[in-house]
Design a protein around this motif. Structure first.
Motif, PDB file in Angstrom:
ATOM      1  N   GLU A 173       0.712  -1.235   0.021  1.00 21.85           N
ATOM      2  CA  GLU A 173      -0.083  -0.027  -0.171  1.00 21.85           C
ATOM      3  C   GLU A 173       0.830   1.316   0.070  1.00 21.85           C
ATOM      4  O   GLU A 173       2.130   1.154   0.405  1.00 21.85           O
ATOM      5  N   MET A 174       0.518   2.385  -0.502  1.00 25.23           N
ATOM      6  CA  MET A 174       0.719   3.546  -0.265  1.00 25.23           C
ATOM      7  C   MET A 174      -0.405   4.375   0.166  1.00 25.23           C
ATOM      8  O   MET A 174      -1.205   4.563  -0.392  1.00 25.23           O
ATOM      9  N   ALA A 175       0.097   4.753   1.488  1.00 32.71           N
ATOM     10  CA  ALA A 175      -0.994   5.537   2.282  1.00 32.71           C
ATOM     11  C   ALA A 175      -0.271   6.416   3.477  1.00 32.71           C
ATOM     12  O   ALA A 175       0.978   6.280   3.627  1.00 32.71           O
ATOM     13  N   GLU A 176      -1.252   7.288   4.309  1.00 34.90           N
ATOM     14  CA  GLU A 176      -0.847   8.045   5.384  1.00 34.90           C
ATOM     15  C   GLU A 176       0.020   8.976   5.196  1.00 34.90           C
ATOM     16  O   GLU A 176       0.778   9.463   5.837  1.00 34.90           O
ATOM     17  N   PHE A 177       0.078   9.518   3.746  1.00 32.04           N
ATOM     18  CA  PHE A 177       1.100  10.832   3.493  1.00 32.04           C
ATOM     19  C   PHE A 177       0.379  11.872   3.230  1.00 32.04           C
ATOM     20  O   PHE A 177      -0.755  11.750   2.770  1.00 32.04           O
ATOM     21  N   ASN A 178       0.778  13.088   3.510  1.00 32.00           N
ATOM     22  CA  ASN A 178       0.453  14.177   3.252  1.00 32.00           C
ATOM     23  C   ASN A 178       0.338  14.434   1.695  1.00 32.00           C
ATOM     24  O   ASN A 178       1.032  13.895   1.059  1.00 32.00           O
ATOM     25  N   ILE A 179      -1.067  14.603   1.300  1.00 27.90           N
ATOM     26  CA  ILE A 179      -1.487  14.678  -0.128  1.00 27.90           C
ATOM     27  C   ILE A 179      -0.593  15.517  -1.130  1.00 27.90           C
ATOM     28  O   ILE A 179      -0.295  15.039  -2.169  1.00 27.90           O
ATOM     29  N   LYS A 180       0.374  16.456  -0.459  1.00 31.10           N
ATOM     30  CA  LYS A 180       1.015  17.316  -1.273  1.00 31.10           C
ATOM     31  C   LYS A 180       2.535  16.855  -0.974  1.00 31.10           C
ATOM     32  O   LYS A 180       3.378  17.591  -1.530  1.00 31.10           O
ATOM     33  N   ALA A 181       2.904  15.851  -0.550  1.00 33.93           N
ATOM     34  CA  ALA A 181       4.165  15.127  -0.222  1.00 33.93           C
ATOM     35  C   ALA A 181       4.765  14.815  -1.410  1.00 33.93           C
ATOM     36  O   ALA A 181       4.009  14.004  -2.436  1.00 33.93           O
ATOM     37  N   ASP A 182       6.211  15.116  -1.683  1.00 31.88           N
ATOM     38  CA  ASP A 182       6.619  14.516  -3.183  1.00 31.88           C
ATOM     39  C   ASP A 182       8.039  14.058  -2.439  1.00 31.88           C
ATOM     40  O   ASP A 182       8.406  13.968  -1.554  1.00 31.88           O
ATOM     41  N   ASN A 183       8.671  13.515  -3.514  1.00 29.42           N
ATOM     42  CA  ASN A 183      10.211  12.991  -3.314  1.00 29.42           C
ATOM     43  C   ASN A 183      11.093  13.915  -4.015  1.00 29.42           C
ATOM     44  O   ASN A 183      10.731  14.803  -4.910  1.00 29.42           O
ATOM     45  N   ASN A 184      12.372  13.646  -3.504  1.00 29.45           N
ATOM     46  CA  ASN A 184      13.495  14.467  -4.254  1.00 29.45           C
ATOM     47  C   ASN A 184      14.693  13.407  -4.253  1.00 29.45           C
ATOM     48  O   ASN A 184      14.720  12.467  -3.814  1.00 29.45           O
ATOM     49  N   VAL A 185      15.900  13.837  -4.831  1.00 28.35           N
ATOM     50  CA  VAL A 185      16.884  13.069  -4.903  1.00 28.35           C
ATOM     51  C   VAL A 185      17.367  12.758  -3.524  1.00 28.35           C
ATOM     52  O   VAL A 185      17.942  11.502  -3.259  1.00 28.35           O
ATOM     53  N   ASN A 186      17.193  13.502  -2.438  1.00 26.30           N
ATOM     54  CA  ASN A 186      17.849  13.233  -1.090  1.00 26.30           C
ATOM     55  C   ASN A 186      16.854  12.666  -0.291  1.00 26.30           C
ATOM     56  O   ASN A 186      17.080  12.129   0.704  1.00 26.30           O
ATOM     57  N   ASN A 187      15.559  12.895  -0.490  1.00 27.09           N
ATOM     58  CA  ASN A 187      14.370  12.254   0.134  1.00 27.09           C
ATOM     59  C   ASN A 187      13.117  11.745  -0.273  1.00 27.09           C
ATOM     60  O   ASN A 187      12.476  12.105  -1.033  1.00 27.09           O
ATOM     61  N   GLN A 188      13.233  10.197  -0.151  1.00 24.46           N
ATOM     62  CA  GLN A 188      12.210   9.195  -0.749  1.00 24.46           C
ATOM     63  C   GLN A 188      11.378   9.106   0.124  1.00 24.46           C
ATOM     64  O   GLN A 188      11.382   7.927   0.728  1.00 24.46           O
ATOM     65  N   GLN A 189      10.567  10.112   0.533  1.00 26.28           N
ATOM     66  CA  GLN A 189       9.387   9.821   1.505  1.00 26.28           C
ATOM     67  C   GLN A 189       8.112   8.881   0.999  1.00 26.28           C
ATOM     68  O   GLN A 189       7.514   8.468   1.693  1.00 26.28           O
ATOM     69  N   VAL A 190       7.845   9.320  -0.195  1.00 25.98           N
ATOM     70  CA  VAL A 190       6.496   8.761  -0.822  1.00 25.98           C
ATOM     71  C   VAL A 190       6.892   7.482  -1.348  1.00 25.98           C
ATOM     72  O   VAL A 190       7.186   7.331  -2.433  1.00 25.98           O
ATOM     73  N   THR A 191       6.909   6.382  -0.671  1.00 28.79           N
ATOM     74  CA  THR A 191       7.165   4.963  -1.223  1.00 28.79           C
ATOM     75  C   THR A 191       6.130   3.861  -0.729  1.00 28.79           C
ATOM     76  O   THR A 191       5.466   4.181   0.299  1.00 28.79           O
ATOM     77  N   PRO A 192       6.017   2.873  -1.296  1.00 30.70           N
ATOM     78  CA  PRO A 192       5.111   1.686  -0.977  1.00 30.70           C
ATOM     79  C   PRO A 192       5.676   0.906   0.229  1.00 30.70           C
ATOM     80  O   PRO A 192       6.859   0.872   0.642  1.00 30.70           O
ATOM     81  N   LYS A 193       4.686   0.582   0.971  1.00 31.52           N
ATOM     82  CA  LYS A 193       5.052  -0.428   2.196  1.00 31.52           C
ATOM     83  C   LYS A 193       4.295  -1.705   2.056  1.00 31.52           C
ATOM     84  O   LYS A 193       3.352  -1.859   1.248  1.00 31.52           O
ATOM     85  N   SER A 194       4.388  -2.715   2.927  1.00 30.85           N
ATOM     86  CA  SER A 194       3.839  -3.830   3.007  1.00 30.85           C
ATOM     87  C   SER A 194       2.539  -3.752   3.542  1.00 30.85           C
ATOM     88  O   SER A 194       2.557  -3.038   4.545  1.00 30.85           O
ATOM     89  N   LYS A 195       1.473  -4.283   3.082  1.00 30.44           N
ATOM     90  CA  LYS A 195       0.143  -4.131   3.792  1.00 30.44           C
ATOM     91  C   LYS A 195       0.010  -5.162   4.529  1.00 30.44           C
ATOM     92  O   LYS A 195      -0.017  -6.491   4.103  1.00 30.44           O
ATOM     93  N   ASP A 196      -0.330  -5.278   5.812  1.00 35.44           N
ATOM     94  CA  ASP A 196      -0.500  -6.559   6.588  1.00 35.44           C
ATOM     95  C   ASP A 196      -1.905  -6.878   7.262  1.00 35.44           C
ATOM     96  O   ASP A 196      -1.998  -7.689   7.921  1.00 35.44           O
ATOM     97  N   ASP A 197      -2.983  -6.278   6.533  1.00 44.51           N
ATOM     98  CA  ASP A 197      -4.286  -6.773   6.964  1.00 44.51           C
ATOM     99  C   ASP A 197      -5.172  -7.443   6.279  1.00 44.51           C
ATOM    100  O   ASP A 197      -6.235  -7.507   6.219  1.00 44.51           O
ATOM    101  N   VAL A 198      -4.655  -8.116   5.076  1.00 45.61           N
ATOM    102  CA  VAL A 198      -5.527  -8.750   4.196  1.00 45.61           C
ATOM    103  C   VAL A 198      -5.727 -10.204   4.613  1.00 45.61           C
ATOM    104  O   VAL A 198      -4.942 -11.013   4.981  1.00 45.61           O
ATOM    105  N   LYS A 199      -6.949 -10.523   4.743  1.00 48.41           N
ATOM    106  CA  LYS A 199      -7.699 -11.841   5.350  1.00 48.41           C
ATOM    107  C   LYS A 199      -8.081 -12.652   3.916  1.00 48.41           C
ATOM    108  O   LYS A 199      -8.718 -11.956   3.153  1.00 48.41           O
ATOM    109  N   PHE A 200      -8.200 -14.105   3.908  1.00 53.48           N
ATOM    110  CA  PHE A 200      -8.787 -14.695   2.794  1.00 53.48           C
ATOM    111  C   PHE A 200      -9.168 -15.800   3.473  1.00 53.48           C
ATOM    112  O   PHE A 200      -9.054 -16.445   4.381  1.00 53.48           O
ATOM    113  N   GLU A 201     -10.184 -16.376   2.687  1.00 54.76           N
ATOM    114  CA  GLU A 201     -10.803 -17.768   3.067  1.00 54.76           C
ATOM    115  C   GLU A 201     -11.669 -18.264   1.598  1.00 54.76           C
ATOM    116  O   GLU A 201     -12.433 -17.446   1.239  1.00 54.76           O
ATOM    117  N   LEU A 202     -11.283 -19.357   1.402  1.00 55.74           N
ATOM    118  CA  LEU A 202     -11.886 -19.891  -0.113  1.00 55.74           C
ATOM    119  C   LEU A 202     -11.840 -18.879  -1.078  1.00 55.74           C
ATOM    120  O   LEU A 202     -10.754 -18.486  -1.666  1.00 55.74           O
TER     121      LEU A 202
END
Ligand code: AHR
Length: 500
Positions: A451-480
């Motif tokens: 997921e990519m979530a919980e960022f300020n909507i105007k947050a961006d990246n630059n050469v020194n700061n990769q702040q808007v990046t994906p993370k793993s999402k840990d709440d996915v459940k499944f059955e059949l």
């Protein structure tokens, strides 16, 4: 809020053409010079191409790159870019008021394309040039040997033909800004005759006819119907171009631009099919959405750019998190229309309105803009069969749409790997409980969830700061055949399910 998505193995939109994950490199700004090609950069290879840029392009897994323009192609003489580099002319590029050095031409670009594992989608100049130059270029690129142009290619270092399959008949010929701009009748006739001559050189090629340069052009509609009327039987695709921007700083309206893209695509399909019916044709024209992206952040800055520079820093949009969410929505719409949209090109690839950026020195590394990530996820995990999404979800209203669903979603079944990947954007700022039913499948494992979530909507990246990046999402459940998760407010989500 809650949303339900019904998917079925039996309800398929289409096998997705991989070229829908294409991109675009134009000779303009710092896309080529200072972008993919920078002989003085510390990562440059022996031909002057940056290895760090190549690595980021390879991660995106781009199957097709449109080249060399764009507006540039309408004044381009392709012969300027062949032969000994030191003898190539410097020319005025009228489209972008720049100086073109011609250090990179078709040979260099072809070698680069091979290294990054992509095919070229080549555009011919139908602005200042025409049939003769287009057929010569095709002969130069694709004819094996034994003729003037094919032997010249061999003399210039390429024994084997480039075998370029996809060709664009000009660029945005409806636009008054285009060098050699034409009326629909003038362009339709020229495109028809150029297509016929090109097919005589190589009947295996596929040809893209220019549609309107955006859905807002005053000639939109009339242009499509007229040019198709002329060239219908000689081409394979009609092009669409559209750029989006949050000019009014209205997030709800901005994230609904994908509905406008959907409407645009449906309108162009209707026109292709109307001409098909009128002509009693057996042939179906598909779509090439060969320029799409967000483009507005750099508009004011570019007004200050001085003319006649080599590789001026123009169209260098700095993308934020809301742009990444919109790119996710737009890609979902492209896949929802994958029965007719066979080619699409994110415009562009490096520095110029691009997911990959470089700095102006010889030491800094290339870096990833926020929009890099949804494109990378889609291009890598969105290959296979698009499943028809039946979504039940609360909606909101904008000035142009009565019911914008808070969730935009699609799923792709990769039958070779037995994986169904679900892509979803939550347009609302609240969490949405998302339930998915996969009729005809049994889920055996959640292979990966991102997921990519919980960022300020105007947050961006630059050469020194990769702040808007994906993370793993840990709440996915499944059955059949059932999968559930929470879609965080304003989020991009990718869930890959192993199925049997
Ligand atoms: O991608 C930038 C420009 O946008 C292209 O040159 C042109 O085709 C379009 O107007």
């Amino acid at each position: 809020m809650k949303a339900n998505l019904k998917l079925s193995k039996q309800k398929q939109i289409s096998k997705i053409d991989n070229r829908i994950f294409g991109s675009f490199i134009e000779h303009m700004g710092r896309a080529v010079y200072g972008g993919i090609y920078q002989p003085t950069h510390k990562t440059a290879d022996d031909k002057g191409f940056r290895n760090d840029v190549k690595d980021l392009v390879k991660e995106l897994n781009v199957p097709l790159v449109r080249y060399p323009g764009g507006n540039f192609v309408s004044g381009y003489k392709w012969e300027d870019g062949i032969g000994p580099v030191e003898e190539r002319p410097r020319r005025l590029d009228l489209a972008w008021k720049s100086v073109e050095t011609n250090e990179v031409g078709i040979h260099e670009f072809y070698d680069w394309s091979q290294e990054v594992g992509t095919e070229i989608n080549m555009a011919v100049n139908l602005g200042t040039r025409g049939i003769e130059d287009a057929r010569n270029l095709l002969e130069y690129c694709n004819h094996p040997s034994g003729t003037y142009w094919s032997d010249l290619r061999i003399k210039n270092g390429h024994e084997n033909p480039f075998n370029i399959k996809t060709w664009c008949l000009g660029n945005e010929m409806d636009g008054p800004w285009q060098i050699g701009h034409k009326s629909a009748d003038e362009y339709g006739r020229l495109a028809e005759e150029t297509a016929k001559a090109m097919r005589l050189v190589d009947e295996s090629i596929e040809l893209v006819l220019c549609g309107s340069s955006s859905g807002q052009m005053p000639t939109f509609g009339e242009w499509e119907l007229t040019v198709l009327d002329h060239a219908y039987e000689h081409v394979d695709y009609l092009s669409l171009h559209q750029y989006y921007g949050n000019h009014e700083n209205d997030l709800e309206y901005y994230l609904a631009r994908s509905l406008a893209m959907d409407e645009f695509i449906k309108g162009v399909i209707a026109m292709c099919d109307a001409v098909k019916a009128k002509k009693h044709s057996k042939k179906t024209i598909n779509l090439s959405f060969d320029e799409w992206n967000v483009w507005y952040h750099s508009n004011e800055q570019d007004k200050k750019s001085k003319p006649w520079q080599v590789a001026p820093a123009i169209l260098e949009d700095h993308y934020n998190f809301e742009d990444a969410l919109l790119i996710g929505c737009l890609m979902i719409i492209l896949l929802k229309n994958s029965d007719r949209v066979k080619i699409a090109c994110l415009a562009q690839l490096v520095n110029v309105i691009a997911p990959i950026s470089t700095e102006q020195d010889d030491d800094s590394p290339a870096w990833k803009q926020t929009i890099y990530y949804p494109f990378m996820h889609m291009s890598n995990f969105g290959r296979g069969i698009a499943l028809l999404p039946e979504l039940d979800c609360p909606t909101y209203e904008t000035k142009d749409f009565n019911a914008v669903p808070f969730v935009e979603s699609i799923a792709v079944y990769n039958d070779e790997e037995s994986i169904v990947t679900i892509f979803a954007v939550n347009r609302s700022s609240e969490t949405i409980d998302f339930d998915i039913n996969l009729d005809g499948f049994e889920v055996t494992e959640i292979e990966e969830s991102i997921e990519m979530a919980e960022f300020n909507i105007k947050a961006d990246n630059n050469v020194n700061n990769q702040q808007v990046t994906p993370k793993s999402k840990d709440d996915v459940k499944f059955e059949l055949n059932h999968v559930s998760m929470a879609l965080k407010g304003l989020s991009w989500n990718v869930v890959r399910c192993s199925v049997k």
